[in-house]
Design a protein around this motif. Structure first.
Motif, PDB file in Angstrom:
ATOM      1  N   VAL A 137      74.644  17.787  81.057  1.00 13.12           N
ATOM      2  CA  VAL A 137      75.062  18.051  82.429  1.00 13.12           C
ATOM      3  C   VAL A 137      76.599  18.089  82.434  1.00 13.12           C
ATOM      4  O   VAL A 137      77.250  17.152  81.949  1.00 13.12           O
ATOM      5  N   ALA A 138      77.157  19.186  82.972  1.00 12.58           N
ATOM      6  CA  ALA A 138      78.624  19.308  83.027  1.00 12.58           C
ATOM      7  C   ALA A 138      79.144  18.774  84.356  1.00 12.58           C
ATOM      8  O   ALA A 138      78.700  19.203  85.420  1.00 12.58           O
ATOM      9  N   THR A 139      80.075  17.828  84.276  1.00 15.21           N
ATOM     10  CA  THR A 139      80.750  17.267  85.456  1.00 15.21           C
ATOM     11  C   THR A 139      82.256  17.326  85.146  1.00 15.21           C
ATOM     12  O   THR A 139      82.631  17.861  84.108  1.00 15.21           O
ATOM     13  N   VAL A 140      83.093  16.783  86.009  1.00 15.06           N
ATOM     14  CA  VAL A 140      84.535  16.773  85.682  1.00 15.06           C
ATOM     15  C   VAL A 140      85.056  15.341  85.784  1.00 15.06           C
ATOM     16  O   VAL A 140      84.734  14.623  86.746  1.00 15.06           O
ATOM     17  N   ALA A 170      69.078  17.478  86.953  1.00 18.43           N
ATOM     18  CA  ALA A 170      70.345  16.994  86.371  1.00 18.43           C
ATOM     19  C   ALA A 170      70.432  15.472  86.485  1.00 18.43           C
ATOM     20  O   ALA A 170      70.800  14.783  85.513  1.00 18.43           O
ATOM     21  N   ILE A 171      70.064  14.949  87.641  1.00 25.88           N
ATOM     22  CA  ILE A 171      70.221  13.494  87.832  1.00 25.88           C
ATOM     23  C   ILE A 171      69.153  12.740  87.025  1.00 25.88           C
ATOM     24  O   ILE A 171      69.405  11.651  86.503  1.00 25.88           O
ATOM     25  N   HIS A 172      68.006  13.345  86.866  1.00 22.92           N
ATOM     26  CA  HIS A 172      66.979  12.752  85.998  1.00 22.92           C
ATOM     27  C   HIS A 172      67.533  12.624  84.565  1.00 22.92           C
ATOM     28  O   HIS A 172      67.395  11.586  83.913  1.00 22.92           O
ATOM     29  N   ARG A 173      68.180  13.696  84.107  1.00 23.18           N
ATOM     30  CA  ARG A 173      68.756  13.669  82.748  1.00 23.18           C
ATOM     31  C   ARG A 173      69.847  12.596  82.626  1.00 23.18           C
ATOM     32  O   ARG A 173      69.946  11.898  81.610  1.00 23.18           O
TER      33      ARG A 173
END
Ligand code: PMP
Ligand code: GLU
Length: 396
Positions: free
Chosen positions: A359-362, A387-390
């Motif tokens: 998951v890409a965040t900053v 995404a939040i599950h991952r």
């Protein structure tokens, strides 16, 4: 030939939001199933009536250079929008249309700042502010806020940060990355402090104005009496109309600032894209109710994201009232080792999520807050839930 890049560019940071988006894109092309929540970009299609206006503009041959500061009809539409939505009376000669709000902000910094001028940036701030100020040879002065204070700067903090060299106060409301927005009473308190410092110009970035879930309506600081003559109100169509690639932003400003921005733009871009400008006339003249479906979707997504992230250990959250980001404090993980990776800061954590949750965040560091990461929820509920599950699986 050895590279000899200017010190100006060497001293600049690469935009962290764009860099993370590029990295996610590259991993995707390698066949890795990355969920990109790093870029602040609506996932909706542009409303059809705006597309039609652009097609018509092509057919009607709007293909020449426009006036440097934009088509008069567009500036009239922007003046109408400012009056309708913000109670602001700007005349067309106070308005400049640019190639995205990012260029509008750059123009203002270049037009107003002299070397050594201080610019107060309440942190967290949008990633490009600091580097734009530095390019204009200004000095960024960061004022830290906390999640407990909803990431908002108080009037007392502002007072403390002001020096004789302060030339600008620059902030976004609703805020990228925190999603907080300043209520009218909070802006009035800020305006009260500024009364004693007439040399300070305020740059109010209101690009997320319509993406507001609170019962308190949006307030433009320029609509507070003492502020009108010293505020630059910045806006654009990237967020509310899902038109990021069309690159249209604009300012309403005191005439001397508008003139200076036009002078600069005349030497740098000659003006914004003609077809996009015609389409934006339709976008701004339409009733704002026509984009409400996107705002409603963002609110549902925010609620979902808060609920799901709230169930993960070590994610401290506030409730953002606008924009489409959450900015959780994840400092709980600093000093811990996750799947063999030692986490010392928010950048490590964002990298961990990229590698182990895909998951890409900053990282919050790019926004002036080292304890947080930014997650954009401009994605469908299914994608967000996955995404939040991952993320949850990776950290557990
Ligand atoms: N200000 C803020 C706070 C933003 O998040 C963005 C996002 N790109 C911009 C300005 C610039 O918008 P644009 O150049 O796409 O109009
Ligand atoms: N404003 C968006 C963001 O913060 C777009 C990227 C950018 O222009 O930096 O992600």
């Amino acid at each position: 030939m050895s590279s000899n890049v200017s010190s100006r560019i060497q001293n600049m940071e690469t935009s962290a939001t764009l860099a993370m988006a590029a990295k996610a894109r590259e991993l995707k092309t390698q066949g890795i199933d990355i969920i990109g929540l790093s870029l602040g970009e609506p996932d909706f299609n542009i409303p059809d009536f705006i597309k039609e206006a652009a097609k018509k503009a092509i057919d009607e041959n709007y293909s020449s250079y426009t006036a440097v500061d934009g088509y008069t009809e567009l500036k009239v539409a922007i003046a109408h929008k400012f009056k309708r939505d913000n109670l602001l009376n700007y005349t067309p000669n106070q308005i400049v249309v640019s190639t995205g709000a990012k260029q509008s902000l750059y123009n203002v910094a270049m037009a107003v700042l002299n070397p050594g001028d201080e610019v107060i940036l309440p942190a967290p701030y949008w990633v490009s502010y600091r580097d734009i100020v530095k390019l204009a040879e200004g000095v960024p002065v960061e004022v830290s806020t906390s999640i407990e204070a909803d990431f908002k700067m108080t009037a007392a903090q502002l007072e403390q940060a002001i020096t004789p060299k302060t030339k600008m106060l620059w902030f976004s409301s609703p805020c990228n990355p925190s999603g907080s927005f300043y209520h009218k009473s909070e802006l009035e308190a800020i305006a009260e402090v500024l009364k004693a410092h007439p040399q300070i110009i305020v740059v109010s970035d209101e690009i997320y104005e319509h993406i507001n879930f609170s019962n308190n309506g949006h307030c433009s600081i320029a609509s507070i009496d003492s502020m009108y003559d010293r505020t630059v109100t910045v806006n654009g169509v990237s967020k509310a109309f899902a038109m990021t690639g069309w690159r249209i932003g604009y300012i309403g400003a005191p005439e001397w600032i508008a003139k200076a921005c036009t002078k600069l733009q005349g030497q740098v871009t000659s003006g914004a894209n003609s077809i996009a400008q015609r389409a934006v006339i339709e976008a701004l003249m339409a009733p704002v109710e026509r984009i409400q479906y996107m705002v409603d979707a963002f609110k549902n997504r925010r609620d979902l994201v808060l609920k799901l992230l709230g169930q993960i250990e070590g994610f401290k959250l506030n409730v953002p009232e606008g924009a489409f980001y959450v900015f959780p404090d994840i400092s709980y993980y600093f000093g811990k080792t996750l799947k063999g990776m030692h986490i010392t800061n928010a950048s490590d954590f964002a990298l961990f999520l990229l590698e182990h949750a895909q998951v890409a965040t900053v990282s919050g560091e790019a926004f002036g807050d080292e304890n947080c990461i930014r997650i954009s929820y401009a994605a469908s509920e299914e994608i967000l839930a996955e995404a939040i599950h991952r993320i949850s699986k990776a950290v557990s």
